[in-house]
Design an enzyme around this catalytic site. Structure first.
Site, PDB file in Angstrom:
ATOM      1  N   LYS A   1       0.841  -1.181   0.000  1.00  0.00           N
ATOM      2  CA  LYS A   1       0.000   0.000   0.000  1.00  0.00           C
ATOM      3  C   LYS A   1       0.891   1.251   0.000  1.00  0.00           C
ATOM      4  O   LYS A   1       2.060   1.112   0.344  1.00  0.00           O
ATOM      5  CB  LYS A   1      -0.928  -0.005   1.216  1.00  0.00           C
ATOM      6  CG  LYS A   1      -0.171   0.123   2.560  1.00  0.00           C
ATOM      7  CD  LYS A   1      -1.069   0.525   3.668  1.00  0.00           C
ATOM      8  CE  LYS A   1      -1.035   1.992   3.916  1.00  0.00           C
ATOM      9  NZ  LYS A   1       0.105   2.490   4.704  1.00  0.00           N
TER      10      LYS A   1
ATOM     11  N   ASP B   1      -3.524   6.787   4.634  1.00  0.00           N
ATOM     12  CA  ASP B   1      -2.432   5.977   5.197  1.00  0.00           C
ATOM     13  C   ASP B   1      -2.964   4.842   6.084  1.00  0.00           C
ATOM     14  O   ASP B   1      -2.379   3.765   6.130  1.00  0.00           O
ATOM     15  CB  ASP B   1      -1.506   6.887   6.021  1.00  0.00           C
ATOM     16  CG  ASP B   1      -0.263   6.175   6.510  1.00  0.00           C
ATOM     17  OD1 ASP B   1       0.413   5.547   5.681  1.00  0.00           O
ATOM     18  OD2 ASP B   1       0.031   6.227   7.723  1.00  0.00           O
TER      19      ASP B   1
ATOM     20  N   HIS C   1      -6.152  -0.165   6.641  1.00  0.00           N
ATOM     21  CA  HIS C   1      -6.136  -0.991   7.855  1.00  0.00           C
ATOM     22  C   HIS C   1      -7.482  -0.981   8.599  1.00  0.00           C
ATOM     23  O   HIS C   1      -7.998  -2.027   8.979  1.00  0.00           O
ATOM     24  CB  HIS C   1      -5.042  -0.518   8.817  1.00  0.00           C
ATOM     25  CG  HIS C   1      -3.677  -0.458   8.190  1.00  0.00           C
ATOM     26  ND1 HIS C   1      -3.262  -1.352   7.236  1.00  0.00           N
ATOM     27  CD2 HIS C   1      -2.629   0.377   8.379  1.00  0.00           C
ATOM     28  CE1 HIS C   1      -2.023  -1.056   6.875  1.00  0.00           C
ATOM     29  NE2 HIS C   1      -1.617  -0.002   7.551  1.00  0.00           N
TER      30      HIS C   1
ATOM     31  N   LYS D   1       0.356   3.947  22.125  1.00  0.00           N
ATOM     32  CA  LYS D   1       0.134   3.054  20.983  1.00  0.00           C
ATOM     33  C   LYS D   1      -0.884   2.018  21.400  1.00  0.00           C
ATOM     34  O   LYS D   1      -0.663   1.272  22.364  1.00  0.00           O
ATOM     35  CB  LYS D   1       1.437   2.370  20.569  1.00  0.00           C
ATOM     36  CG  LYS D   1       1.264   1.414  19.387  1.00  0.00           C
ATOM     37  CD  LYS D   1       2.608   0.882  18.922  1.00  0.00           C
ATOM     38  CE  LYS D   1       2.469  -0.192  17.841  1.00  0.00           C
ATOM     39  NZ  LYS D   1       2.151   0.328  16.522  1.00  0.00           N
TER      40      LYS D   1
HETATM   41  C1  BG6 Z   1       1.562   1.688   7.989  1.00  0.00           C
HETATM   42  C2  BG6 Z   1       1.455   3.188   7.920  1.00  0.00           C
HETATM   43  O1  BG6 Z   1       0.788   1.081   7.002  1.00  0.00           O
HETATM   44  O2  BG6 Z   1       1.113   1.245   9.278  1.00  0.00           O
HETATM   45  C3  BG6 Z   1       2.242   3.841   9.030  1.00  0.00           C
HETATM   46  O3  BG6 Z   1       1.944   3.625   6.666  1.00  0.00           O
HETATM   47  C4  BG6 Z   1       1.846   3.279  10.377  1.00  0.00           C
HETATM   48  O4  BG6 Z   1       2.065   5.251   9.022  1.00  0.00           O
HETATM   49  C5  BG6 Z   1       1.871   1.761  10.357  1.00  0.00           C
HETATM   50  O5  BG6 Z   1       2.761   3.773  11.337  1.00  0.00           O
HETATM   51  C6  BG6 Z   1       1.267   1.200  11.642  1.00  0.00           C
HETATM   52  O6  BG6 Z   1       1.472  -0.175  11.658  1.00  0.00           O
HETATM   53  P1  BG6 Z   1       1.521  -0.965  13.058  1.00  0.00           P
HETATM   54  O7  BG6 Z   1       1.676  -2.385  12.648  1.00  0.00           O
HETATM   55  O8  BG6 Z   1       2.681  -0.399  13.816  1.00  0.00           O
HETATM   56  O9  BG6 Z   1       0.217  -0.664  13.745  1.00  0.00           O
END
Ligand code: BG6
Length: 509
Positions: free
Chosen positions: A167, A254, A259, A354
């Site tokens: 992506k 993004d 996601h 997070k």
């Molecule tokens: C990516 C995005 O697809 O996913 C990023 O481009 C983001 O900006 C990342 O930080 C987050 O992934 P995870 O697995 O850390 O939640």
């Protein structure tokens, strides 16, 4: 994920003796160092890559194969955060090869073709997996030179040819359609593996298990019992050194278009008949099709966007940028299962913590006979699927406080991957996805129609936000939970965001 096959660990890729070459285009980039090489190394350590699976790095930088191995060794330790034992790495490294060249230039790709034939010992039946870890603006040219030079042609007697694409796949419906058409000029749809790494996460796959391997959830997984659903993907990191890319895309392109809508489709889909790729993917696309389309006006009313304070000062960001680093929105699905149930989605950078969670909030009991306690708010049940970190599942329910008459308060029943399975070391999403692509299992990859449906959902919002005067960008403090307007989105409906974060099995007060 195909049910007819034994567990993947029993079938190392290449185990049938056929050479299977993995070509990573963009091999000297961040993704290759941080994710792809560590994932391939782990697959090898676990015995899931047979010896006849050469890995070829291909990039514009001039480098020898030895230099590439050393570059990767440093990269996966310093950037990928792995500590491989030197002797293990030395055993793995000989399968790494490097060729310099530009995938957008057919004459250089023709040279790569010759290198691959030599590496494969001229074996016509050799399989090839091309991983495009390159800038999306190069996909079109890269795919057409692969086609032009005959690297991806499947002929009688040849092995399979597959391409893995990262992506972002387009930046709106129109560009995604153009990209899909150029892919389809060279590859059949079943040869294209579009990655959304969220689908490779154990906890995202566990969503399917929770829903369809247990009999107790499905009967209540609908509008009769569910009051609302909240999907939060909060990141504590800011845009860091990706500002150049990020400022062009923003949080909706993004994170949300891919996601969060992937997760939403798994939460809302009807049960598939099997786990075979098309059975599963048909149901997911159907769920996206049920999302009520917005006009641009409705889109702006049902969503908020914001930037963390300080974003515009980052190197690579336009000082007048209106790119959102945070968005929250309310969606509805028009179908029998979900009619009238709001789905609240939010995602942002530079947030308090997070944390990625799905909270299914059930309706409150129809009649209250126990005294209310304002301290704990409504006593509705919440089933939380914690995607990361501290992966697990939590069910909030009401319990009687001991020795306090009939006073009641919410408590949590917890499942933690770490304690239940004795490991916090869940495999990286890319391990599973690379292995599936090698095995030809496309269940966890995105079909072209899914990509297109997802753009149809967010395009009106992106269009509405182009008018920054009518819909000015809001602000939030870095390290907070986002702007107040995101709370207002729920309070207008008499709701609030469910608590997010560390439960660790403790009572959550
Ligand atoms: C990516 C995005 O697809 O996913 C990023 O481009 C983001 O900006 C990342 O930080 C987050 O992934 P995870 O697995 O850390 O939640």
């Amino acid at each position: 994920m195909a049910v007819s096959t034994p567990p993947s660990s029993d079938r190392p890729a290449g185990a049938d003796g056929t050479v299977t070459t993995i070509v990573i285009a963009g091999a000297t980039g961040d993704l290759a160092q941080r994710k792809l090489l560590p994932a391939l190394y782990h697959l090898w350590i676990k015995g899931r890559l047979a010896p006849n699976v050469p890995i070829v790095g291909f990039s514009r930088a001039p480098m020898s194969s030895d230099e590439f191995r050393e570059f990767m060794w440093r990269g996966i330790r310093e950037i990928g955060g792995l500590e491989p034992r030197r002797e293990d790495w030395d055993a793995f490294a000989p399968r790494l090869n490097y060729f310099g060249g530009d995938l957008a230039k057919p004459d250089e790709v023709a040279v790569l073709r010759g290198h691959l034939q030599t590496l494969e010992g001229g074996e016509a039946a050799a399989n090839r997996l091309f991983y495009l870890a390159i800038a999306p603006s190069l996909y079109d040219a890269a795919v057409s030179s692969l086609g032009q030079c005959g690297l991806v042609e499947e002929t009688p007697g040849s092995g399979w040819r597959r391409v893995v694409v990262e992506k972002p796949f387009g930046r709106d419906l129109e560009s995604a359609n153009v990209l899909n058409s150029s892919m389809h000029r060279v590859f059949r749809e079943d040869q294209v593996y579009r990655i959304d790494h969220y689908l490779g996460k154990e906890t995202v796959q566990n969503l399917l298990v929770l829903r369809f391997a247990n009999a107790i959830f499905e009967p209540i997984w609908n509008r009769n019992y569910v009051d609302n659903v909240q999907i939060t993907v909060a990141e504590s990191v800011d845009v860091g050194d990706r500002a150049g890319y990020y400022d062009q895309f923003g949080v909706v392109r993004d994170m949300i278009q891919n996601h969060l809508l992937q997760v939403l489709s798994l939460v809302t889909m009807e049960p598939p008949v099997t786990l075979e790729a098309d059975s599963l993917r048909n149901k997911k696309v159907e769920a996206l099709r049920a999302i009520r389309p917005w006009s641009t006006l409705e889109a702006a009313r049902n969503a908020v966007r914001a930037q963390y304070i300080g974003y515009r000062d980052a190197t690579g960001v336009d000082p007048h940028s209106a790119t959102p680093t945070y968005a929250a929105m309310r969606l509805y699905l028009d179908n029998w299962r979900w009619q009238g149930v709001p789905f609240y989605l939010r995602s942002g950078k530079a947030m308090a913590r997070k944390s990625s969670e799905i909270a299914i909030e059930f309706r409150a009991p129809p009649h209250r006979i126990f005294p209310a306690n304002p301290r704990w708010g409504p006593l509705s049940n919440i089933l939380t699927l914690r995607l990361q970190p501290d992966e697990g599942v939590h069910l909030r329910f009401a319990a009687k406080l001991p020795d306090e008459g009939m006073a009641v308060r919410p408590v949590d029943m917890d499942f933690h991957y770490g304690t239940a399975f004795g490991t916090d070391d869940l495999p990286e999403a890319y391990e599973r996805l690379l292995q599936d692509a090698l095995e030809g299992d496309a269940s966890l990859f995105i079909r072209s129609d899914h990509i297109e449906e997802a753009w149809k959902i967010v395009d009106p919002l992106l269009e509405a936000w182009e008018d920054a005067i009518s819909h000015p960008v809001q602000w939030y403090e870095a390290g907070s939970w986002g702007p107040e307007s995101a709370d207002a989105l729920l309070s207008q409906d008499g709701r609030s965001w469910a608590p997010v974060g560390d439960r660790h099995g403790r009572i959550n007060d």
